[in-house]
Design a protein around this motif. Structure first.
Motif, short mmCIF file in Angstrom:
data_model
loop_
_atom_site.label_atom_id
_atom_site.label_comp_id
_atom_site.label_asym_id
_atom_site.label_seq_id
_atom_site.Cartn_x
_atom_site.Cartn_y
_atom_site.Cartn_z
N ASN A 51 -19.90 34.99 -73.09
CA ASN A 51 -18.69 34.28 -72.66
C ASN A 51 -17.43 35.06 -73.03
O ASN A 51 -16.47 35.10 -72.26
CB ASN A 51 -18.63 32.88 -73.26
N SER A 99 -17.83 24.40 -64.23
CA SER A 99 -17.43 25.80 -64.29
C SER A 99 -16.08 25.97 -63.61
O SER A 99 -15.81 25.34 -62.59
CB SER A 99 -18.46 26.68 -63.59
N SER A 103 -19.70 29.84 -61.99
CA SER A 103 -21.01 30.03 -62.60
C SER A 103 -21.80 28.72 -62.50
O SER A 103 -21.32 27.73 -61.97
CB SER A 103 -20.86 30.44 -64.07
N GLY A 105 -22.47 26.86 -64.93
CA GLY A 105 -21.91 25.91 -65.88
C GLY A 105 -22.92 25.40 -66.90
O GLY A 105 -22.85 24.25 -67.34
#
Length: 137
Positions: A51, A99, A103, A105
């Motif tokens: 991330n 998200s 993505s 999520g």
């Protein structure tokens, strides 16, 4: 309380994901996490480091990994911090499927399920810090 000096290093590129996994594995073994719990910790940490590379400003962040103990239990705590754009809605970010970047999520909520404790502090424009802990069984 910690057993020894924490490992602290920057996350700036893909090679640091490997370093995060190695350090988490070393500390998990040192405190006696079983293979399943060690794998859960490493997976969560890898996701949080990813991330940072995907969302932090300049793809930079810092991780701190240390052994902890409380009463008779030992564990590993890892803190992932960045100076990125921050998260406006933390509750939404911890919801499966949410998200802001297209993505799936699943990263943050998945990481939360893999560890025993997870705290996330963030504000828009103020960066994000995620602290995870996995305890010995």
């Amino acid at each position: 309380m910690t057993d020894r000096e924490p490992s602290v290093f920057d996350i700036v590129d893909e090679s640091d994901l490997i370093r995060v996994r190695k350090v988490l594995r070393t500390e998990a073994e040192a405190v006696g996490l079983n293979l399943v719990d060690a794998t859960k910790l490493i997976t969560a940490g890898s996701e949080l480091a990813r991330n940072i590379l995907n969302y932090a400003t300049g793809r930079r962040g810092r991780v701190t990994v240390e052994q902890v103990h409380r009463q008779s239990r030992r564990g590993v705590r890892a803190s992932f911090a960045d100076d990125g754009p921050g998260i406006e809605d933390i509750e939404a970010a911890l919801t499966d499927g949410f998200s802001t970047r297209g993505s799936m999520g699943l990263g943050l909520p998945g990481a939360r399920r893999l560890v025993d404790d997870m705290t996330l502090t963030s504000a828009a424009g103020a960066g994000t810090t995620v602290v995870i802990v996995k305890w010995q069984r």
